[in-house]
Design an enzyme around this catalytic site. Structure first.
Site, mmCIF file in Angstrom:
data_model
loop_
_atom_site.group_PDB
_atom_site.id
_atom_site.type_symbol
_atom_site.label_atom_id
_atom_site.label_comp_id
_atom_site.label_asym_id
_atom_site.label_seq_id
_atom_site.Cartn_x
_atom_site.Cartn_y
_atom_site.Cartn_z
ATOM 1 N NE ARG B 266 -1.792 1.978 3.447
ATOM 2 C CZ ARG B 266 -1.674 1.978 4.772
ATOM 3 N NH1 ARG B 266 -2.314 1.097 5.503
ATOM 4 N NH2 ARG B 266 -0.887 2.853 5.380
ATOM 5 C CG HIS B 270 -6.376 2.615 6.036
ATOM 6 N ND1 HIS B 270 -6.566 1.355 5.525
ATOM 7 C CD2 HIS B 270 -7.567 2.981 6.578
ATOM 8 C CE1 HIS B 270 -7.812 0.976 5.759
ATOM 9 N NE2 HIS B 270 -8.435 1.945 6.396
ATOM 10 C CE1 TYR B 279 0.793 2.812 8.822
ATOM 11 C CE2 TYR B 279 -0.445 4.484 10.030
ATOM 12 C CZ TYR B 279 -0.254 3.716 8.901
ATOM 13 O OH TYR B 279 -1.105 3.834 7.834
#
Ligand code: TPP
Ligand code: MG
Lengths: 335, 371
Positions: B266, B270, B279
């Protein structure tokens, strides 16, 4: 069981509700080594709303747990941890994602204390950001409180202010019962001072927000702000509204509502959840039964339609707003 | 379906992912899988990939401008989506998550229909029957069970054999933890359902790396349920096409379920609400940039297709036209009327709901009288 401490006054400065819940969780983690925080993305990310921000760093992975992606797993394992003496505070990422855990909540969590004739207790807290008004996609704006309030064995609460959020999350953690803790997500960013000096109201009690004489307006969570705004608008027109913040949805503080209705003679209940078979219906029934002769008008409800929560660009027509509340107030006064 | 040239024997393949096109755009052979495609088809994939990315970039920009409520970018996952989408026949049915924008385009879903739910005017947006592309499912994992049931229906309809139909169920790496997904695997196996579970392992479930969900590679999960798992390089459109075609053929012909793990990444957040800098390591993202799914097809075509420059220019023009159509189409998309919320809640008349609608209409009308 409720923490009744004062921490020597000390102004916090205005804090958001999201931050206040985080501060309350931090206190709960500090006060009791058995307290755990768990859920999807609650650790490294600090939760999608950042409520648990910083907790992983300070309390470590054993106590602040980024779980695998599964709500039945989160609540089911929380039940087991609670049986072993822990106090898990579970975050469900959004209201619409609690349903995979529904079986664990309703069939196990809610019932184990009764089934074991009090031998077992399962002090699990389920934090759920709930309600609409944030322009979200499907499943991110729901108000599932009636399902839980309808389930014996669960306590259900919803704070409407940062101060209540700060204290009630701690009270929920220290409660021996499972608590569904509904966080009004569209109010997460509203700021207010925390009152660290006085002892907090018990978790199960309603709060008189504004005194008034002609109509009692009962709300909880996200609609408390709407009710206050409606009362302010009504005052301009010379109408005096009393606003009550329920805070606890199970048990319902019907005594507080009854006392108010005995004075005002009129009750309007406001919630985002569908009116049909919602909390307002229960209040209407109980108030009608308890003080029928004090009522000048039928109990009126303002809330969501009996439809799936609509797409974001029509949600304003679904959510109760000041106009709809005042419309109900006018109807109550016109009887 | 004469194009299934793969010699796959229906057994597990991994941990090395099947790869037919290297990151440098070189074709490589695999003992079990072959992409038996013409140059013209590869040119078509190039177009698909570029259009999917352009839609994605445009939607991300529109969200930033406040025209969309949210957008989950599929950036970096285009090969997994185009390769698997193009493996479907018109008789197959796909069940997507919320990120399968590339697949949607291969199924003939119009870009503007796709954007309706992200604009906030609809909870669906397209015709799932006409397109063979079910509505997006946001509830993680739920669609895998629906897909399995649909496959059971195909089976009961006798749609078995090489001219039969199969179901392609999309899911993410995070979704593999959901109970519903395990149940889908159990059902699909018990029923020998004609279904392929296509897991895009993009490394992350919001902020949680795949290692938080599973201790074994995802394709190996299938073992315990009794069906084969195949791992494929999810950034290789030819590899994904070959593996998905073979898996669908296996399912159609009565071989039962297959789990495909497409290893991808990805590249974006998100969703547009997310901040991955909290993160994940930017070096990880950089490493995956070197494995870009479009670059390798471009490299292949630059070498093998004398007319590529013309194609690239034409596709670029088409992508710009798409972006422009999306921009103006989204901006002029009307909001639903307030009373629309009462439509289609039930298939049959519902008196109580109609009463609520009438009350709501009267309430709205009371404002008109005033003004
Ligand atoms: C039942 C449920 N729980 C939680 C969520 C919130 N959520 C949305 S996407 C997501 C992560 C999904 O990760 P993955 O399955 O890997 O798919 P990806 O987003 O990477 O495509 C989560 C937790 C949800 N949509 N549904
Ligand atoms: Mg993922």
């Amino acid at each position: 069981m409720a923490p009744q401490r004062s921490v020597g006054g000390g102004a916090t400065g205005p804090v958001t509700m999201a931050r206040a819940i985080g501060m309350g969780l931090r206190r709960a983690l500090e006060d009791d080594p058995k307290t755990l925080v768990m859920g999807e993305d609650v650790g490294q990310l600090g939760g999608v709303f950042r409520v648990t921000d910083g907790l992983l760093k300070d309390f470590g992975e054993a106590r602040v747990i980024d779980t695998p992606l599964g709500e039945a797993g989160i609540i089911g394992t929380a039940v087991g941890l609670a049986l072993r003496g822990y106090r898990p505070v579970c975050e469900i990422q959004f209201d619409g994602f609690v349903y995979p855990a529904f079986d664990q909540i309703v069939s196990s969590l809610a019932k184990l204390h009764a089934r074991s004739r009090g031998r077992l207790s399962v002090p699990v807290v389920i934090r759920i950001p709930f309600g609409g008004g944030i322009g979200a996609v499907e499943h991110h704006s729901e108000s599932p409180e009636a399902y839980f309030a309808h389930t014996a064995g669960l306590r259900v609460v919803s704070p409407a202010t940062p101060n209540d959020a700060y204290w009630m999350i701690q009270q929920a953690v220290s409660s021996a019962d499972p608590v569904v803790f509904l966080e009004p997500k569209r109010r997460y960013w509203e700021k207010a001072e925390l009152d660290l000096a006085s002892s907090p109201l018990p978790m199960g009690e309603a709060r008189l927000v504004l005194p008034g004489s002609q109509v009692t307006l009962v709300a909880y969570g996200p609609t408390v702000r709407t009710a206050i705004d409606a009362a302010a608008a009504a005052r301009e027109e010379g109408i005096s509204i009393e606003v009550i913040d329920l805070r606890s949805l199970s048990p319902l503080d019907v005594d507080a509502v009854e006392a108010s209705v005995r004075r005002t003679g009129r009750l309007v209940v406001v919630h985002e959840a569908p009116v049909s078979l919602g909390l307002g219906a229960e209040l209407a029934a109980q108030i009608t039964e308890r003080c029928f002769h004090s009522l000048e008008a039928p109990v009126l409800r303002v809330g969501g339609a009996a439809v799936p929560y609509p797409p974001a660009r029509v949600e304003e027509h679904y959510l109760p707003d000041v106009d709809r509340v005042l419309h109900a107030v006018d109807r109550a006064l016109a009887y | 379906m004469g194009q299934v040239a793969s010699a796959w024997d229906g057994t597990e393949v991994g941990p090395d992912p099947v790869q037919l096109l290297t990151p440098a755009g070189r074709r490589v052979k695999h003992p079990s899988f072959a992409a038996d495609v013409t140059l013209e088809e590869v040119r078509g994939f190039y177009r698909d990939l570029v259009l999917a990315r352009r839609l994605d970039t445009e939607a991300t920009a529109l969200q930033r401008q406040g025209e969309l409520g949210l957008w989950p970018p599929a950036l970096g996952q285009e090969a997994a989506q185009i390769g698997s989408g193009r493996a479907l026949t018109s008789a197959d049915h796909a069940f997507p998550t919320y990120r399968e924008h590339g697949v949607a385009l291969t199924r003939g879903v119009d870009a503007l229909e796709l954007l309706r739910m992200f604009r906030g005017v609809d909870h669906g947006g397209w015709d799932p029957v006409a397109t063979g592309f079910h509505l997006y499912t946001i509830v993680i994992g739920a669609q895998t069970l629906h897909a399995t049931g649909y496959a059971m229906g195909l089976q009961r309809d006798g749609r078995v054999g090489d001219d039969g139909s199969a179901v392609l169920a999309y899911l993410g790496d995070g979704a593999t933890s959901q109970g519903a997904v395990s149940e889908a695997f159990v059902w699909a196996a018990a029923m020998n359902a004609p279904i392929v579970f296509f897991c895009q392992n993009n490394g992350w479930a919001i902020s949680e790396p795949t290692s938080k969900q599973t201790r074994i590679p995802i394709y190996q999960r299938a073992r315990g349920f009794g069906f084969p798992g195949v791992r494929v390089d999810g950034n290789d459109v030819l590899g994904v096409l070959a593996v998905t075609r073979a898996a669908l053929a296996h399912a159609r012909e009565g071989g039962g379920p297959v789990l495909v793990e497409a290893v991808t990444y990805r590249m974006g957040a998100h969703t547009t609400s997310d901040d991955p800098s909290r993160y994940r390591d930017p070096d990880e993202v950089a490493a995956w940039r070197a494995r870009d799914p479009i670059d390798r097809v471009r490299a292949l075509l630059e070498r093998e297709d004398a007319a590529f420059a013309g194609l690239a220019a034409a596709v670029e023009r088409e992508a710009e036209e798409l972006a422009e159509r999306v921009r103006s189409g989204v901006r002029s998309m009307p909001d639903p009327a307030p009373l629309d919320i009462y439509d289609d809640v039930y298939a049959e008349p519902h008196a109580a709901l109609e009463r609520e609608r009438a009350e709501h209409a009267a309430y709205l009308a009371s404002f008109e009288e005033v003004s």
